[in-house]
Design an enzyme around this catalytic site. Structure first.
Site, PDB file in Angstrom:
ATOM      1  N   ASP A 158      -2.250  -1.692  -3.646  1.00 24.38           N
ATOM      2  CA  ASP A 158      -2.787  -0.385  -4.401  1.00 24.38           C
ATOM      3  C   ASP A 158      -1.659  -0.116  -5.646  1.00 24.38           C
ATOM      4  O   ASP A 158      -1.621   1.042  -6.334  1.00 24.38           O
ATOM      5  CB  ASP A 158      -2.986   0.666  -3.779  1.00 24.38           C
ATOM      6  CG  ASP A 158      -1.887   1.223  -2.919  1.00 24.38           C
ATOM      7  OD1 ASP A 158      -0.709   0.794  -2.979  1.00 24.38           O
ATOM      8  OD2 ASP A 158      -2.322   2.406  -2.174  1.00 24.38           O
ATOM      9  N   LEU A 196       0.877  -1.348   0.071  1.00 23.93           N
ATOM     10  CA  LEU A 196      -0.061  -0.093  -0.040  1.00 23.93           C
ATOM     11  C   LEU A 196       0.908   1.218   0.002  1.00 23.93           C
ATOM     12  O   LEU A 196       1.684   1.614   0.935  1.00 23.93           O
ATOM     13  CB  LEU A 196      -0.853  -0.039   1.268  1.00 23.93           C
ATOM     14  CG  LEU A 196      -1.914   0.924   1.376  1.00 23.93           C
ATOM     15  CD1 LEU A 196      -3.224   0.545   0.645  1.00 23.93           C
ATOM     16  CD2 LEU A 196      -2.543   0.979   2.902  1.00 23.93           C
ATOM     17  N   HIS A 197       0.904   2.034  -1.117  1.00 20.46           N
ATOM     18  CA  HIS A 197       1.555   3.091  -0.899  1.00 20.46           C
ATOM     19  C   HIS A 197       1.151   4.422  -1.845  1.00 20.46           C
ATOM     20  O   HIS A 197       1.722   5.501  -1.944  1.00 20.46           O
ATOM     21  CB  HIS A 197       2.984   2.736  -1.591  1.00 20.46           C
ATOM     22  CG  HIS A 197       2.977   2.630  -3.162  1.00 20.46           C
ATOM     23  ND1 HIS A 197       2.579   1.336  -3.830  1.00 20.46           N
ATOM     24  CD2 HIS A 197       3.493   3.594  -4.090  1.00 20.46           C
ATOM     25  CE1 HIS A 197       2.733   1.641  -4.945  1.00 20.46           C
ATOM     26  NE2 HIS A 197       2.972   2.656  -5.267  1.00 20.46           N
ATOM     27  N   ARG A 198      -0.111   4.139  -2.635  1.00 23.06           N
ATOM     28  CA  ARG A 198      -0.411   5.429  -3.407  1.00 23.06           C
ATOM     29  C   ARG A 198      -0.743   6.350  -2.568  1.00 23.06           C
ATOM     30  O   ARG A 198      -1.433   6.258  -1.540  1.00 23.06           O
ATOM     31  CB  ARG A 198      -1.841   4.786  -4.148  1.00 23.06           C
ATOM     32  CG  ARG A 198      -1.737   3.649  -5.202  1.00 23.06           C
ATOM     33  CD  ARG A 198      -1.825   4.343  -6.734  1.00 23.06           C
ATOM     34  NE  ARG A 198      -0.594   4.443  -7.162  1.00 23.06           N
ATOM     35  CZ  ARG A 198       0.302   3.876  -7.646  1.00 23.06           C
ATOM     36  NH1 ARG A 198       0.024   2.432  -7.610  1.00 23.06           N
ATOM     37  NH2 ARG A 198       1.366   4.165  -8.099  1.00 23.06           N
TER      38      ARG A 198
END
Ligand code: UD1
Ligand code: UDP
Length: 366
Positions: free
Chosen positions: A282, A202-204
């Protein structure tokens, strides 16, 4: 002999461009590799050069922790002198490095080759979507992964110079999975068995930088871990790690069933993906790799620029709402994994190199 410059800067660019850079290196041209320095930690950068056997960049810069506009401005300024006398500039994907490379080349009157051209989420609130659109508009050679991406470009009146070549994510995976299996045993290291865990990344910006969305996703992860009696293995991106601390969400990550670890190398990641019961992410790259490895995916976003994965059923969109994530996870755990990978057969790098060679010959630069 012509001069080609390839500009990379982040984890996915290094991984997806490794096969392309190697194929272009084999041409009879001068090939300059430039690293913007957008990613700089060992586990976001250096390890991928080592594992993928990618040569050191000819030029490497530092844009550590600059805000996005300064990442772009600084890259344009510093890389300017290097590409002043090249015949083609190649960029990949949708990052600030990609956009900077394309603007720079365009302002210098140089043709741009864009690898992974034409993919669209149709969500301009994402910095990546704007970077992709602008880069495609400035490109002369557009290397599209699929026919869908080519159609997206046609809708934007880009009809010339488009080549459907597959995605070099397949090349990288095929070229490295056997070595990964020989060299690393992340399951043993993390005390996991095959299919006993959900793999999460998860990093967006739209998720990591939004306290409510981040909180909701993290809570749902601990919930699905309990519901299915699985571990959630979560190699956390530095951006997300920082936001978790800033928003005071660490206690959620400490919940039972959640195993939060530092980002892992590419070899570890391939093995972890291959053996996961489910991928929740994501990331663009993980949606593709799950699809190639026949592991189902739940995408923690409202849209995707990888609609091929939705059509074949290997991926579903769940956004960041806890209930939707639970339902999506349950659904994806039951699906048959016999889909056909839409991203090609691992010859994208070679195809791009051949097209580049022809392009330069036609322009009389070769
Ligand atoms: C960037 C790309 C995104 C891509 C992602 C791959 C843009 C707009 N976004 O997002 O499309 O999916 O890379 O991972 O270009 N950081 C570190 N160490 C690093 C790199 C980053 O600590 O090696 C931290 C820094 O605090 C930095 C933050 O992460 O400010 C965000 O990094 P940045 O490169 O700006 O964006 P990403 O979220 O990585
Ligand atoms: N990746 C990795 N280690 C990690 C997370 C991701 O090697 O801890 C790899 C993953 O296998 C894929 C790429 O990084 O090839 C995806 O990068 P990322 O998710 O950062 O960017 P995106 O694909 O979303 O642009």
């Amino acid at each position: 002999m012509a001069r080609i410059a390839t500009i990379i800067g982040t984890r996915p660019e290094i991984i997806k461009m490794a096969p392309v850079v190697k194929a272009i290196d084999r041409l009879d041209h001068k090939h300059i590799l430039v690293h913007s320095g957008q990613h700089y930690d060992l586990m976001m950068d250096g390890i991928f050069f080592k594992e993928l056997g990618l040569r050191d960049p000819d030029y490497k810069f530092e844009i550590k922790d600059l805000p996005p506009h300064r990442q772009v401005a600084s890259t344009i300024e510093r890389v300017g002198e290097i590409v002043r006398d090249v015949d083609l500039v190649i960029v990949q994907g949708d990052t600030n490095t990609t956009l900077a490379g394309a603007i720079l080349a365009n302002k210098l009157g140089k043709p741009v080759g864009h690898v992974e051209a034409g993919i669209r989420s149709y969500d301009k609130t994402m910095p990546e979507e704007v970077n992709r659109i602008l880069t495609d508009q400035m490109s002369t050679m557009l290397f599209s992964p699929t026919a869908t991406a080519k159609r997206n470009l046609q809708r934007e009146n880009i009809n010339k110079g488009v080549h459907v070549v597959g995605n070099s994510v397949v090349d990288a995976l095929i070229q490295n999975i056997k070595t990964a299996e020989e060299r690393t045993s992340p399951l043993k290291r993390f005390g996991a068995d095959s299919r006993s865990y959900f793999l999460v990344t998860l990093h967006r910006a739209e998720n990591a930088d939004n306290p409510e969305k981040l909180r909701s996703v993290l809570l749902s992860l601990s919930k699905i871990a309990q519901q299915h009696g699985k571990t959630v293995l979560f190699p956390i991106h530095p951006r997300t790690r920082k936001r978790v601390e800033e928003f005071g969400l660490q206690h959620i990550l400490d919940a039972k069933g959640l195993e939060v670890v530092n980002p892992v190398g590419y070899f570890d990641m391939l093995i972890l993906e291959k053996n996961a019961a489910l991928i929740l992410t994501d990331s663009g790259g993980l949606q593709e790799e799950g699809c190639i490895l026949h592991v189902p995916c739940v995408t923690l976003r409202e849209n995707t620029e990888r609609p091929e994965t939705l059509s074949i059923g290997c991926n579903v969109l769940a956004g960041t709402d806890a209930k939707r994530i639970e339902v999506a996870a349950r659904r994806q755990l039951k699906i048959s994994t016999k889909w056909r990978n839409p991203y090609g057969n691992g010859t994208t790098g070679e195809k791009i190199a051949t097209l580049v060679s022809r392009f330069l010959a036609r322009r009389g630069s070769a």
